[in-house]
Design an enzyme around this catalytic site. Structure first.
Site, PDB file in Angstrom:
ATOM      1  N   SER A 195       0.758  -1.269  -0.025  1.00 49.11           N
ATOM      2  CA  SER A 195       0.056   0.015   0.166  1.00 49.11           C
ATOM      3  C   SER A 195       0.766   1.335  -0.001  1.00 49.11           C
ATOM      4  O   SER A 195       0.364   2.208  -0.312  1.00 49.11           O
ATOM      5  CB  SER A 195      -1.098  -0.042   1.153  1.00 49.11           C
ATOM      6  OG  SER A 195      -0.309  -0.326   2.437  1.00 49.11           O
ATOM      7  N   ASP A 435      -3.251   5.993  11.649  1.00 46.79           N
ATOM      8  CA  ASP A 435      -2.372   5.662  10.479  1.00 46.79           C
ATOM      9  C   ASP A 435      -1.053   6.513  10.564  1.00 46.79           C
ATOM     10  O   ASP A 435      -1.086   7.731  10.037  1.00 46.79           O
ATOM     11  CB  ASP A 435      -3.076   5.737   9.294  1.00 46.79           C
ATOM     12  CG  ASP A 435      -2.317   5.177   8.240  1.00 46.79           C
ATOM     13  OD1 ASP A 435      -1.052   5.024   8.422  1.00 46.79           O
ATOM     14  OD2 ASP A 435      -2.866   5.104   6.958  1.00 46.79           O
ATOM     15  N   HIS A 438       1.302   5.355   6.393  1.00 44.00           N
ATOM     16  CA  HIS A 438       1.126   5.881   5.086  1.00 44.00           C
ATOM     17  C   HIS A 438       1.113   7.199   5.069  1.00 44.00           C
ATOM     18  O   HIS A 438       1.355   7.895   6.123  1.00 44.00           O
ATOM     19  CB  HIS A 438      -0.477   5.520   4.582  1.00 44.00           C
ATOM     20  CG  HIS A 438      -0.748   3.800   4.432  1.00 44.00           C
ATOM     21  ND1 HIS A 438      -1.035   3.028   5.355  1.00 44.00           N
ATOM     22  CD2 HIS A 438      -0.162   3.036   3.495  1.00 44.00           C
ATOM     23  CE1 HIS A 438      -1.038   1.879   5.011  1.00 44.00           C
ATOM     24  NE2 HIS A 438      -0.693   1.759   3.953  1.00 44.00           N
TER      25      HIS A 438
END
Length: 468
Positions: A195, A435, A438
């Site tokens: 990702s 998160d 990312h």
């Protein structure tokens, strides 16, 4: 000057004593800085060394880019008669003339860009304040995943968008979407990995889209349902006949389901000896950008118990570092056997830094409230063990791999993660999983693509101005 065939070289004979910019042990790394100079030196010496078997052997094993990657004192040997002096520090040259000699027909502006790109390590630098902002504006790109769309998810501050990566001692050109689309005309660019590579892929798609006057000239080749099922997503730029694709492959090798005896449910293993299968063949794409790393830190891999498999053998216990090395060797073997390096350029994106504090992603770790990058190098994390393994495997490959070493530049940017703005409507209470791995888009991955853009400019400039 002798004319060379269109050929790339392999790295096996480069020395193994190079050091990381932060003085940590490192293996060979590919960067832009010595690319043009090394080929110039090779061509200049060809007539005097072509009759020497020993010299020919050394020449045929050279790599297209420098392996010192901004290192303090690079003892890089090109041939028996050409050595880069150890006194030439940080991978720079005080009298770089290869670009001038090789590209005499280029414009002054193009020549200056090439001179800049060959004068330093573009991955060794600092973040500087820049009010110009991102290439594409907040809320402007309809293709962003909600997980990366921090603006849509309620993040109000935008100071994290007002920084630009500046290498030490040189300038890199600003991202020019139309120029990049012209370089990609009729080509297929494929991102393969986890990702974080998806982060970079979406950033590139949005940046290229922003350069188009008619936004309808970009369309989805595959739908989102197909991505969920097949792990494949593609955008096509109609006027340029190029596609920008993403293939989900977090380990690069095959996740495998095997049946237990007695009809018990299947269990998952990771086949370290098999590249991950995909019905969307990409080995013959024009540019392939691989990555892996973060999934090797998850519990099921870090534990290493009854998960890693080779052939019919499932390891009761295998250290994750050894498993990663085996997997990357499988990947490297696949690349060396399947990819035609005379037509396909292979990139590998380095490890992107995470910034959890007070715990990890699953134990209360946070990064919300961060508004500025780290400015003191002493606060940067240790160089990731995963990248040391990646670099050692790349160094043994026959196929040239262009290494985008984003590790250090991302380590500074604790302010650029989605944190609690990871998706709209998520509970913002104390138990929310933040998160901090990312990146918000627009954001830090835009700078990765700016470096990719710069690398392709230098590479394409060389190809179009050199006789083969």
């Amino acid at each position: 000057m002798a004319c060379f065939k269109k050929q790339w070289f392999t790295p096996s004979e480069f020395p193994r004593t190079l050091q990381h910019p932060l003085s940590r042990p490192r293996t060979h790394i590919l960067t832009v800085p010595f690319f043009l100079l090394s080929l110039f030196l090779l061509s200049a010496s060809y007539t005097t060394t072509s009759n020497s078997p020993k010299a020919n052997a050394a020449t045929s094993r050279l790599f297209p880019f420098s392996l010192n990657h901004g290192l303090a004192r690079p003892p890089v040997t090109f041939t028996n008669s050409h050595t880069v002096s150890k006194s030439q520090s940080r991978g720079t040259f005080s009298s770089v003339t290869a670009a001038e000699r090789t590209h005499r027909n280029s414009t002054n502006r193009e020549s200056q860009v090439i001179r800049d790109l060959t004068s330093c390590d573009i991955f060794d630098g600092t973040w500087v304040h820049d009010d110009a902002g991102p290439v594409y504006q907040l809320g402007s790109c309809p293709f962003l995943d909600d997980a990366f769309n921090c603006f849509k998810n309620g993040r109000a501050d935008s100071e994290y968008l007002k920084y630009r990566w500046k290498p030490h001692g040189c300038q890199i050109p600003r991202f020019d979407g139309l120029k990049m689309l012209r370089m990609l005309r009729g080509k297929r660019l494929v991102f393969v990995g986890d990702s974080l590579n998806r982060n970079m892929w979406l950033s590139l798609v949005c940046a290229l889209r922003a350069s188009l006057k008619d936004k309808s000239k970009i369309y989805e080749v595959s739908g989102r349902r197909e991505f969920r099922i097949q792990g494949f997503f593609s955008f096509k730029f109609r006027d340029y006949g190029c596609s920008i694709d993403f293939v989900k492959s977090p380990f690069l090798v095959q996740e495998w389901r095997m049946s237990r005896k007695g009809g018990t449910p299947q269990r998952e293993t990771l086949r370290l000896d098999m590249i991950q299968a995909s019905k969307y063949q990409y080995h013959n794409a024009d540019i392939i950008i691989f990555n892996t790393g973060h999934w090797w830190n998850h519990d099921k891999t870090r534990n290493g118990r009854n998960y890693f498999q080779e052939g019919n053998h499932v390891y009761d216990r295998l250290e994750v570092s050894e498993a990663l090395r085996k997997a990357l060797k499988t990947w490297a073997k696949w690349v060396d056997s399947k990819v035609d390096s005379t037509r396909t350029r292979v990139f590998f994106t380095g490890f992107s830094a995470s910034h959890y504090r007070g715990g990890q992603w699953n134990s209360g770790g946070k990064c919300d409230g961060e508004r500025q990058p780290i400015t003191n190098e002493s606060y940067l994390a240790a160089y990731p063990w995963t990248m040391k393994i990646v670099e050692s495997v790349i160094a043994e490959m026959k196929t040239p791999v262009f290494y985008l070493n984003i590790t250090k530049m991302t380590d500074y940017r604790k302010d650029g993660h989605p944190s609690r703005y990871r998706e709209r409507g998520v509970n913002k209470g104390l138990r929310m999983v933040q998160d901090c791995s990312h990146w918000c888009l627009p954001g830090i991955p835009d700078s990765w693509n700016e470096l990719l853009h710069a690398t392709l400019i230098a590479h394409n400039h060389f190809l179009t101005t050199t006789n083969y």
